[in-house]
Motif scaffolding. Structure first.
Motif, PDB file in Angstrom:
ATOM      1  N   MET A  43      62.024  51.883   7.364  1.00 49.71           N
ATOM      2  CA  MET A  43      62.793  53.121   7.243  1.00 49.71           C
ATOM      3  C   MET A  43      61.818  54.287   7.186  1.00 49.71           C
ATOM      4  SD  MET A  43      66.044  52.462   7.177  1.00 49.71           S
ATOM      5  CE  MET A  43      66.840  53.834   6.371  1.00 49.71           C
TER       6      MET A  43
ATOM      7  N   ARG B 256      64.307  66.491   6.446  1.00 47.13           N
ATOM      8  CA  ARG B 256      65.115  66.704   5.246  1.00 47.13           C
ATOM      9  C   ARG B 256      65.630  68.140   5.228  1.00 47.13           C
ATOM     10  NH1 ARG B 256      62.573  69.419   1.147  1.00 47.13           N
ATOM     11  NH2 ARG B 256      63.553  68.228  -0.531  1.00 47.13           N
TER      12      ARG B 256
ATOM     13  N   PHE C  74      74.222  56.436   2.674  1.00 50.26           N
ATOM     14  CA  PHE C  74      73.920  56.406   4.094  1.00 50.26           C
ATOM     15  C   PHE C  74      75.181  56.328   4.945  1.00 50.26           C
ATOM     16  CE2 PHE C  74      69.349  55.868   4.418  1.00 50.26           C
ATOM     17  CZ  PHE C  74      68.971  55.393   3.180  1.00 50.26           C
TER      18      PHE C  74
ATOM     19  N   LEU D 287      61.286  58.453   7.224  1.00 46.64           N
ATOM     20  CA  LEU D 287      61.914  59.755   7.057  1.00 46.64           C
ATOM     21  C   LEU D 287      61.581  60.640   8.249  1.00 46.64           C
ATOM     22  CD1 LEU D 287      63.457  61.757   5.232  1.00 46.64           C
ATOM     23  CD2 LEU D 287      61.240  62.402   4.273  1.00 46.64           C
TER      24      LEU D 287
ATOM     25  N   PHE E 172      69.251  64.028   4.713  1.00 44.30           N
ATOM     26  CA  PHE E 172      68.099  63.451   5.387  1.00 44.30           C
ATOM     27  C   PHE E 172      68.528  62.743   6.666  1.00 44.30           C
ATOM     28  CE2 PHE E 172      65.470  63.836   1.593  1.00 44.30           C
ATOM     29  CZ  PHE E 172      66.378  63.724   0.568  1.00 44.30           C
TER      30      PHE E 172
ATOM     31  N   ARG F 286      71.877  62.896  -0.743  1.00 49.29           N
ATOM     32  CA  ARG F 286      71.430  62.639  -2.100  1.00 49.29           C
ATOM     33  C   ARG F 286      71.791  63.825  -2.962  1.00 49.29           C
ATOM     34  NH1 ARG F 286      65.242  61.880  -4.454  1.00 49.29           N
ATOM     35  NH2 ARG F 286      65.856  61.689  -6.621  1.00 49.29           N
TER      36      ARG F 286
ATOM     37  N   TYR G 284      70.716  67.205  -1.146  1.00 44.23           N
ATOM     38  CA  TYR G 284      69.764  67.036  -0.061  1.00 44.23           C
ATOM     39  C   TYR G 284      70.412  66.213   1.044  1.00 44.23           C
ATOM     40  CZ  TYR G 284      66.210  68.044  -3.663  1.00 44.23           C
ATOM     41  OH  TYR G 284      65.463  68.602  -4.668  1.00 44.23           O
TER      42      TYR G 284
ATOM     43  N   GLY H 277      70.930  57.587  -6.022  1.00 44.01           N
ATOM     44  CA  GLY H 277      70.521  56.906  -4.815  1.00 44.01           C
ATOM     45  C   GLY H 277      71.058  57.606  -3.584  1.00 44.01           C
ATOM     46  N   LEU H 278      70.524  57.226  -2.447  1.00 43.12           N
ATOM     47  CA  LEU H 278      70.972  57.780  -1.181  1.00 43.12           C
ATOM     48  C   LEU H 278      72.268  57.117  -0.740  1.00 43.12           C
ATOM     49  CD1 LEU H 278      67.546  57.762   0.683  1.00 43.12           C
ATOM     50  CD2 LEU H 278      68.776  59.779  -0.108  1.00 43.12           C
TER      51      LEU H 278
ATOM     52  N   TYR I 231      66.906  59.456   8.620  1.00 54.12           N
ATOM     53  CA  TYR I 231      65.918  58.397   8.626  1.00 54.12           C
ATOM     54  C   TYR I 231      66.005  57.665   9.961  1.00 54.12           C
ATOM     55  CZ  TYR I 231      64.773  58.576   3.618  1.00 54.12           C
ATOM     56  OH  TYR I 231      64.317  58.954   2.371  1.00 54.12           O
TER      57      TYR I 231
ATOM     58  N   PHE J  30      69.772  57.017  10.783  1.00 54.17           N
ATOM     59  CA  PHE J  30      70.704  57.077   9.666  1.00 54.17           C
ATOM     60  C   PHE J  30      70.678  58.456   9.028  1.00 54.17           C
ATOM     61  CE2 PHE J  30      71.937  52.686   9.299  1.00 54.17           C
ATOM     62  CZ  PHE J  30      70.868  51.973   9.826  1.00 54.17           C
TER      63      PHE J  30
END
Lengths: 113, 120
Positions: free
Chosen positions: B45, B50, B110, B47, B35, B95, B33, B107-108, B37, B91
């Protein structure tokens, strides 16, 4: 409002001390994630819990630990604090096997003096 | 390990104009995925949008759209009709799609962010 809550909003403490940050995920979310945002390191993933169990570790220091309780809230414990631990700590939550997005809480601003 | 790169530390755009924020990433995975943000001065933060890697169609959310180029590992964000409220840090994040039961870091990851300034 993401539905994720974090307390406290601000925390000021001294070097060498220990603090606990608290997070309540969105209703129905089983996964909780902790992130650190600092000027030096940017946004970093620290650790993930799923339904009470640790699932993944990122760049978490040994002085830091976390847990997730039966009611699914989570706590991040930071000990032997150093000046460099000053940062914004975010908690996020997500639905397992969902659309992948994580929803962030408002963060806890930690200042170590 | 996956890496996310945002090469534009700061961008400026006139109100009502269109701006594109760049993001590239590196991964050996085929399913994941991506994203965007937004982090306004409040530090929350939020979203924005996505994208699933298996979907060829670019995601769109109102004035926000992405240009996802999987082969080039590029994921840019286009903001149309820029508004003063769009001013923020943006950002890009990655993921893995690995399930929680499969283990591995979930976890993401960044990028370092792009500071977007809206000129009135």
């Amino acid at each position: 409002d993401s539905g994720v809550t974090q307390t406290p909003k601000h925390l000021i403490t001294a070097t060498g001390q220990r603090v606990t940050l608290r997070c309540s995920p969105r209703s129905g979310d089983l996964s909780v994630y902790w992130y650190q945002q600092s000027l030096d390191q940017g946004l970093q993933f620290l650790i993930q819990y799923y339904n009470g169990e640790e699932r993944a570790k990122g760049n978490i220091l040994e002085r830091f630990s976390a847990q997730q309780f039966p009611d699914l809230h989570s706590e991040l414990n930071l000990s032997s604090l150093e000046l460099g631990d000053s940062a914004l700590y975010f908690c996020a939550s997500s639905v397992v096997a969902g659309r992948g997005e994580q929803f962030f809480g408002p963060g806890t601003r930690l200042t170590v003096l | 390990a996956q890496t996310v790169t945002q090469s534009q530390p700061e961008m400026s755009v006139q109100e009502a104009e269109t701006v594109t924020l760049s993001c590239t990433y590196d991964t050996s995975e085929s399913d994941y995925y991506l994203f965007w943000y937004k982090q306004p001065p409040s530090r929350q933060m939020i979203l924005v949008i996505r994208q699933e890697a298996y979907k060829q169609q670019n995601a769109t959310e109102n004035r926000f759209s992405v240009n996802f180029q999987k082969a080039a590992k590029s994921f840019s964000l286009k903001i149309s009709d820029s508004q003063l409220g769009d001013a923020a840090m943006y950002f890009c994040a990655y993921r893995s799609s690995a399930t929680n039961s499969g283990g591995g870091a979930d976890g993401l990851t960044f990028g370092k962010g792009t500071h977007l300034i809206i000129q009135p």
